[in-house]
Write a protein that holds these residues in place. Structure first.
Motif, PDB file in Angstrom:
ATOM      1  N   GLN A 166     -53.934  -8.871  43.634  1.00 18.21           N
ATOM      2  CA  GLN A 166     -53.235 -10.018  44.197  1.00 18.21           C
ATOM      3  C   GLN A 166     -52.947 -11.090  43.153  1.00 18.21           C
ATOM      4  OE1 GLN A 166     -55.984 -10.739  47.635  1.00 18.21           O
ATOM      5  NE2 GLN A 166     -54.081 -10.915  48.784  1.00 18.21           N
ATOM      6  N   ASN A 167     -53.764 -11.154  42.117  1.00 23.94           N
ATOM      7  CA  ASN A 167     -53.594 -12.166  41.072  1.00 23.94           C
ATOM      8  C   ASN A 167     -52.879 -11.637  39.838  1.00 23.94           C
ATOM      9  OD1 ASN A 167     -55.111 -14.066  42.631  1.00 23.94           O
ATOM     10  ND2 ASN A 167     -57.002 -13.088  41.939  1.00 23.94           N
ATOM     11  N   SER A 168     -52.283 -10.460  39.944  1.00 21.71           N
ATOM     12  CA  SER A 168     -51.633  -9.841  38.787  1.00 21.71           C
ATOM     13  C   SER A 168     -50.325  -9.181  39.197  1.00 21.71           C
ATOM     14  CB  SER A 168     -52.571  -8.807  38.140  1.00 21.71           C
ATOM     15  OG  SER A 168     -51.886  -8.047  37.165  1.00 21.71           O
ATOM     16  N   ASP A 169     -49.214  -9.758  38.764  1.00 18.86           N
ATOM     17  CA  ASP A 169     -47.915  -9.121  39.033  1.00 18.86           C
ATOM     18  C   ASP A 169     -47.837  -7.751  38.377  1.00 18.86           C
ATOM     19  OD1 ASP A 169     -47.117 -11.362  40.439  1.00 18.86           O
ATOM     20  OD2 ASP A 169     -46.076 -12.274  38.736  1.00 18.86           O
ATOM     21  N   PHE A 170     -48.453  -7.627  37.202  1.00 17.19           N
ATOM     22  CA  PHE A 170     -48.427  -6.353  36.487  1.00 17.19           C
ATOM     23  C   PHE A 170     -49.111  -5.255  37.290  1.00 17.19           C
ATOM     24  CE2 PHE A 170     -50.941  -3.584  33.607  1.00 17.19           C
ATOM     25  CZ  PHE A 170     -49.900  -2.813  33.116  1.00 17.19           C
ATOM     26  N   LEU A 171     -50.333  -5.529  37.792  1.00 16.13           N
ATOM     27  CA  LEU A 171     -51.055  -4.512  38.565  1.00 16.13           C
ATOM     28  C   LEU A 171     -50.338  -4.214  39.878  1.00 16.13           C
ATOM     29  CD1 LEU A 171     -54.803  -5.495  38.076  1.00 16.13           C
ATOM     30  CD2 LEU A 171     -53.553  -3.603  37.018  1.00 16.13           C
ATOM     31  N   ARG A 172     -49.761  -5.233  40.496  1.00 17.93           N
ATOM     32  CA  ARG A 172     -49.062  -5.014  41.756  1.00 17.93           C
ATOM     33  C   ARG A 172     -47.858  -4.084  41.551  1.00 17.93           C
ATOM     34  NH1 ARG A 172     -49.158  -9.853  43.500  1.00 17.93           N
ATOM     35  NH2 ARG A 172     -47.264 -10.569  42.489  1.00 17.93           N
ATOM     36  N   GLU A 173     -47.093  -4.328  40.508  1.00 16.35           N
ATOM     37  CA  GLU A 173     -45.940  -3.468  40.249  1.00 16.35           C
ATOM     38  C   GLU A 173     -46.381  -2.056  39.867  1.00 16.35           C
ATOM     39  OE1 GLU A 173     -42.870  -4.926  37.784  1.00 16.35           O
ATOM     40  OE2 GLU A 173     -42.817  -6.916  38.678  1.00 16.35           O
ATOM     41  N   LEU A 174     -47.504  -1.956  39.144  1.00 13.27           N
ATOM     42  CA  LEU A 174     -48.011  -0.640  38.783  1.00 13.27           C
ATOM     43  C   LEU A 174     -48.426   0.143  40.025  1.00 13.27           C
ATOM     44  CD1 LEU A 174     -48.861   1.358  36.548  1.00 13.27           C
ATOM     45  CD2 LEU A 174     -51.088   0.218  36.522  1.00 13.27           C
TER      46      LEU A 174
END
Length: 290
Positions: free
Chosen positions: A133-141
């Motif tokens: 939730q605090n990481s756009d990178f992880l969310r897109e991954l």
């Protein structure tokens, strides 16, 4: 990295495998059978109720598709890696980082305009979801891996464009899912497995510790401990139908292991885990013993 035409003529099993390798093969085949039985009868599965997270909208050739990204504490978390470590791994075009997911069945729903659409529920670990939730990178991954998983499982062709719905954590209803509750059967450590390295002088390259297990009936995973290395620079890896050969920089390490299963070398992938100082190898199998 992978080479299906490997190195030396096939080993003569009767002459060179020895009692330890035979024992390893017996354990490996037994674990494979147990996993196959678990897949067909599902006695070790447990039912979970994923909690809503967020919903994305995309399209396929058959119409609108919504993917509910959910979470559950019953889903195992991925390996603990920093974003910098993960970025480094992806930049090297390696696929050692896996995010355990539960991919639900498609269910027909109505969108906000009352038009028919298809929705899928994809669940990840709850702690990892909170980190995401605090990481756009992880969310897109996660979205990318979820889309690829659904495409593979259900033979979909999703359009590359997608968007996250605002103020709507899910579409339709989130159904219960079955996940495997029993821990995967581990294969015994291979310290005594026959390899040509066992004939080497103690003054030669070090033979690293190799650990193998079946992640699924058609997927064999390996971890090779390389405590003297900080990265993959200088490492060489060759994978044949039943051989794994690894060389280290400056002749620090050398491993040549016979594996009594048919490996799909062209689809095998490897990645170096900097924090654990391990080379991780994923080896799809061409066939599973029955």
């Amino acid at each position: 990295m992978a080479d299906s035409k490997l190195l030396v003529p096939e080993l003569s099993e009767a002459e060179k495998m020895g009692a330890d390798t035979a024992r390893f093969e017996e354990l490996l085949l037994q674990a494979s059978k147990e996993l196959q039985q678990a897949q067909t009868s599902r006695p070790e599965s447990t039912q979970i109720q994923p909690q809503p997270g967020f919903c994305i909208k995309t399209n396929s050739s058959e119409g609108k598709v919504f993917i509910n990204i959910c979470h559950s504490p019953s889903i195992p978390p991925p390996a603990d890696m920093t974003e910098d470590e993960l970025l480094q791994m992806l930049e090297e075009d390696q696929a050692g980082f896996r995010i355990p997911m539960s991919l639900g069945e498609p269910h027909a729903e109505l969108d906000a305009k009352g038009q028919g659409c298809t929705a899928y529920d994809v669940a990840v670990n709850s702690d990892f979801y909170r980190r995401m939730q605090n990481s756009d990178f992880l969310r897109e991954l996660v979205v990318t891996i979820a889309r690829e998983g659904l495409e593979d499982k259900y033979s979909l062709q999703l359009k590359p464009e997608w968007r996250m719905l605002k103020n709507r954590p899910f579409l339709g209803s989130i159904s219960q899912q079955n996940i495997r509750s029993q821990q995967r059967p581990r294969i015994q450590e291979l310290g005594n497995l026959y390899t040509p390295d066992s004939l080497r002088s103690e003054e030669g390259p070090e033979k690293p510790h190799l650990n193998l297990w079946l992640e699924a009936p058609d997927l064999l995973l390996a971890e090779i401990d390389l405590p003297k290395l900080d990265g993959a620079l200088g490492l060489s890896l060759e994978i044949g139908e039943n051989r794994l050969v690894m060389g280290g920089p400056q002749q620090l390490y050398h491993l040549d292991a016979y594996i009594p299963l048919r490996i799909n070398s062209e689809e095998s992938k490897a990645a170096f885990h900097r924090k654990r100082k391990q080379l991780m190898v994923a080896m799809p199998l061409l066939s599973v013993p029955s």
